[in-house]
Scaffold this active site. Structure first.
Site, PDB file in Angstrom:
ATOM      1  N   GLN A  59      51.991  46.128  32.108  1.00 12.15           N
ATOM      2  CA  GLN A  59      50.793  45.614  32.779  1.00 12.15           C
ATOM      3  C   GLN A  59      49.725  46.701  32.803  1.00 12.15           C
ATOM      4  O   GLN A  59      49.978  47.827  33.223  1.00 12.15           O
ATOM      5  CB  GLN A  59      51.178  45.192  34.206  1.00 12.15           C
ATOM      6  CG  GLN A  59      50.079  45.256  35.254  1.00 12.15           C
ATOM      7  CD  GLN A  59      49.142  44.089  35.191  1.00 12.15           C
ATOM      8  OE1 GLN A  59      48.259  44.080  34.342  1.00 12.15           O
ATOM      9  NE2 GLN A  59      49.334  43.112  36.044  1.00 12.15           N
ATOM     10  N   LEU A  82      48.559  28.717  44.971  1.00 11.16           N
ATOM     11  CA  LEU A  82      47.813  27.580  44.410  1.00 11.16           C
ATOM     12  C   LEU A  82      47.784  27.569  42.893  1.00 11.16           C
ATOM     13  O   LEU A  82      47.548  26.525  42.289  1.00 11.16           O
ATOM     14  CB  LEU A  82      46.381  27.599  44.950  1.00 11.16           C
ATOM     15  CG  LEU A  82      46.240  27.445  46.468  1.00 11.16           C
ATOM     16  CD1 LEU A  82      44.778  27.415  46.863  1.00 11.16           C
ATOM     17  CD2 LEU A  82      46.946  26.187  46.950  1.00 11.16           C
ATOM     18  N   GLN A  83      47.999  28.728  42.286  1.00 10.99           N
ATOM     19  CA  GLN A  83      47.982  28.775  40.818  1.00 10.99           C
ATOM     20  C   GLN A  83      49.285  29.393  40.337  1.00 10.99           C
ATOM     21  O   GLN A  83      49.668  30.478  40.791  1.00 10.99           O
ATOM     22  CB  GLN A  83      46.794  29.616  40.325  1.00 10.99           C
ATOM     23  CG  GLN A  83      46.658  29.622  38.811  1.00 10.99           C
ATOM     24  CD  GLN A  83      45.378  30.321  38.369  1.00 10.99           C
ATOM     25  OE1 GLN A  83      44.368  30.259  39.044  1.00 10.99           O
ATOM     26  NE2 GLN A  83      45.443  30.990  37.237  1.00 10.99           N
ATOM     27  N   GLU A 100      50.596  38.942  38.573  1.00  9.39           N
ATOM     28  CA  GLU A 100      51.381  39.908  39.355  1.00  9.39           C
ATOM     29  C   GLU A 100      50.824  40.070  40.769  1.00  9.39           C
ATOM     30  O   GLU A 100      51.578  40.227  41.730  1.00  9.39           O
ATOM     31  CB  GLU A 100      51.422  41.273  38.659  1.00  9.39           C
ATOM     32  CG  GLU A 100      52.278  42.285  39.424  1.00  9.39           C
ATOM     33  CD  GLU A 100      52.420  43.621  38.718  1.00  9.39           C
ATOM     34  OE1 GLU A 100      52.784  44.605  39.391  1.00  9.39           O
ATOM     35  OE2 GLU A 100      52.155  43.690  37.503  1.00  9.39           O
ATOM     36  N   ARG A 101      49.508  40.003  40.908  1.00 14.36           N
ATOM     37  CA  ARG A 101      48.910  40.145  42.243  1.00 14.36           C
ATOM     38  C   ARG A 101      49.377  39.016  43.160  1.00 14.36           C
ATOM     39  O   ARG A 101      49.717  39.231  44.318  1.00 14.36           O
ATOM     40  CB  ARG A 101      47.380  40.159  42.127  1.00 14.36           C
ATOM     41  CG  ARG A 101      46.653  40.331  43.447  1.00 14.36           C
ATOM     42  CD  ARG A 101      45.160  40.585  43.198  1.00 14.36           C
ATOM     43  NE  ARG A 101      44.435  40.613  44.460  1.00 14.36           N
ATOM     44  CZ  ARG A 101      43.878  39.562  45.026  1.00 14.36           C
ATOM     45  NH1 ARG A 101      43.967  38.368  44.445  1.00 14.36           N
ATOM     46  NH2 ARG A 101      43.233  39.669  46.168  1.00 14.36           N
ATOM     47  N   GLU A 133      43.148  38.515  32.191  1.00 11.83           N
ATOM     48  CA  GLU A 133      43.230  38.126  33.599  1.00 11.83           C
ATOM     49  C   GLU A 133      42.661  39.203  34.511  1.00 11.83           C
ATOM     50  O   GLU A 133      41.871  38.934  35.411  1.00 11.83           O
ATOM     51  CB  GLU A 133      44.682  37.840  34.001  1.00 11.83           C
ATOM     52  CG  GLU A 133      44.755  37.342  35.444  1.00 11.83           C
ATOM     53  CD  GLU A 133      46.155  37.378  36.025  1.00 11.83           C
ATOM     54  OE1 GLU A 133      46.499  36.444  36.747  1.00 11.83           O
ATOM     55  OE2 GLU A 133      46.884  38.351  35.762  1.00 11.83           O
ATOM     56  N   ASN A 134      43.049  40.447  34.275  1.00 11.86           N
ATOM     57  CA  ASN A 134      42.617  41.531  35.151  1.00 11.86           C
ATOM     58  C   ASN A 134      41.140  41.863  34.994  1.00 11.86           C
ATOM     59  O   ASN A 134      40.427  42.052  35.980  1.00 11.86           O
ATOM     60  CB  ASN A 134      43.466  42.782  34.895  1.00 11.86           C
ATOM     61  CG  ASN A 134      44.855  42.657  35.491  1.00 11.86           C
ATOM     62  OD1 ASN A 134      44.997  42.571  36.701  1.00 11.86           O
ATOM     63  ND2 ASN A 134      45.868  42.626  34.662  1.00 11.86           N
ATOM     64  N   ARG A 137      38.814  39.081  36.309  1.00 16.27           N
ATOM     65  CA  ARG A 137      38.814  39.028  37.772  1.00 16.27           C
ATOM     66  C   ARG A 137      38.398  40.349  38.390  1.00 16.27           C
ATOM     67  O   ARG A 137      38.450  40.534  39.590  1.00 16.27           O
ATOM     68  CB  ARG A 137      40.212  38.640  38.272  1.00 16.27           C
ATOM     69  CG  ARG A 137      40.587  37.227  37.843  1.00 16.27           C
ATOM     70  CD  ARG A 137      41.961  36.833  38.314  1.00 16.27           C
ATOM     71  NE  ARG A 137      42.282  35.487  37.824  1.00 16.27           N
ATOM     72  CZ  ARG A 137      43.415  34.863  38.073  1.00 16.27           C
ATOM     73  NH1 ARG A 137      44.337  35.456  38.789  1.00 16.27           N
ATOM     74  NH2 ARG A 137      43.637  33.651  37.601  1.00 16.27           N
TER      75      ARG A 137
END
Length: 307
Positions: A59, A82-83, A100-101, A133-134, A137
């Site tokens: 990661q 939720l996801q 992972e978060r 993703e990271n 976001r």
């Protein structure tokens, strides 16, 4: 706090969202099917025990803000995850590709099961998805982001314009990010710890010597210098001659003013000739023996007055 679904631009074609279907409606059905914990809830999605899920060791993100995780954990306690997490099957466990978060926050919230979508990806695709993703976001610190770009270039032979397209950023932004890795390791750590800003870091790239970078970075932190002030400081360090000439021009004004004032007192032309180390000489012109005698008497009267 409500967890927002992330739009991930052009990453991997339509972005990460294209790989994760909307499951809000199907999540309601999961309670009715709770007897079979790992039964598929909707196409590709299933509930699995959280202790069967592990993070990806590759990661790109290494640091997670504790306050942010606690906020997300509170939200998960109220609304659940939720996801779903994007995972791939490993020997006896599921490895997280993206999410992972959410997984960390779910553990803090005491959640026993998490929704996942199981996919199979190549090593390159796993890195790309985690990176997308990271970055999308804005979860990576500037150095982690730069290292992630560098890895895509080195290990997967991706060009900067290709990376820029995948993460929906300009090529210039990617280039500037990678350049941060040229900084001294200690300066990079200062960026990670928010001791100096990314703007300061980019400006410090104007210095090639690592020790000098680190010394000036500490000066920025200690004296709370702005980026503009740092730019001026580095310009002076790189162009000492220009600084000296500027100082010389400023001193010229002072000496010309002294010349004019002495001229007004003595009634004749006075010239101040400067030399190095603050030395110099004063020249006083006279045009007759009578004027020389007048100047001598003036100087003597000044001397007597000082006594």
């Amino acid at each position: 706090m409500t967890v927002k679904r992330s739009g991930l631009g052009k990453g991997l074609g339509k972005g990460l969202d294209s790989l994760i279907p909307d499951n809000k409606g199907s999540r309601k059905n999961s309670a009715a099917q709770k007897e079979n914990k790992e039964e598929t809830v909707s196409s590709g999605e299933r509930m699995v025990k959280i202790n069967k899920v592990e993070p990806n060791r590759e990661q790109p993100r290494k640091k997670f803000e504790e306050d942010s995780l606690l906020e997300l954990a509170d939200s998960i306690k109220q609304f659940g995850v939720l996801q779903p997490l994007l995972v791939q099957q490993k020997d006896g466990y599921f490895e997280i590709i993206a999410g992972e978060r959410r997984w960390r926050a779910a553990k803090l919230a005491g959640i026993k099961e998490v929704p996942v979508i199981v996919r199979e990806y190549t090593d390159k695709e796993v890195v790309e998805i985690a990176l997308i993703e990271n970055i999308q976001r804005e979860n990576l610190n500037p150095i982690e982001e730069a290292m992630a770009y560098k890895r895509l270039m080195k290990e997967f032979h991706m060009k900067q314009d290709e990376i820029a397209e995948r993460v929906a950023k300009s090529r210039t932004a990617v280039t500037n990010s990678i350049r941060l890795l040229k900084l001294d390791d200690r300066v990079q750590q200062m960026v990670i710890e928010d001791m100096i800003s990314t703007g300061h870091a980019r400006t410090l790239l104007g210095l090639e010597d690592g020790e000098e970078q680190y010394a000036i970075a500490n000066k920025v932190f200690d004296e709370k210098l702005s980026v503009r002030e740092l730019e001026k400081l580095i310009k002076e360090l790189k162009n000492p001659k220009e600084k000296k000439e500027k100082q010389s021009r400023e001193n010229d004004f002072i000496y010309r003013d002294l010349e004019e004032r002495m001229k007004g007192i003595m009634g004749t032309k006075v010239c101040v000739n400067r030399k190095a180390n603050g030395r110099g000489k004063i020249e006083i012109e006279y045009y007759s023996d009578e004027e020389l005698e007048r100047l001598f008497e003036m100087i003597m009267s000044i001397k007597e007055g000082v006594r």
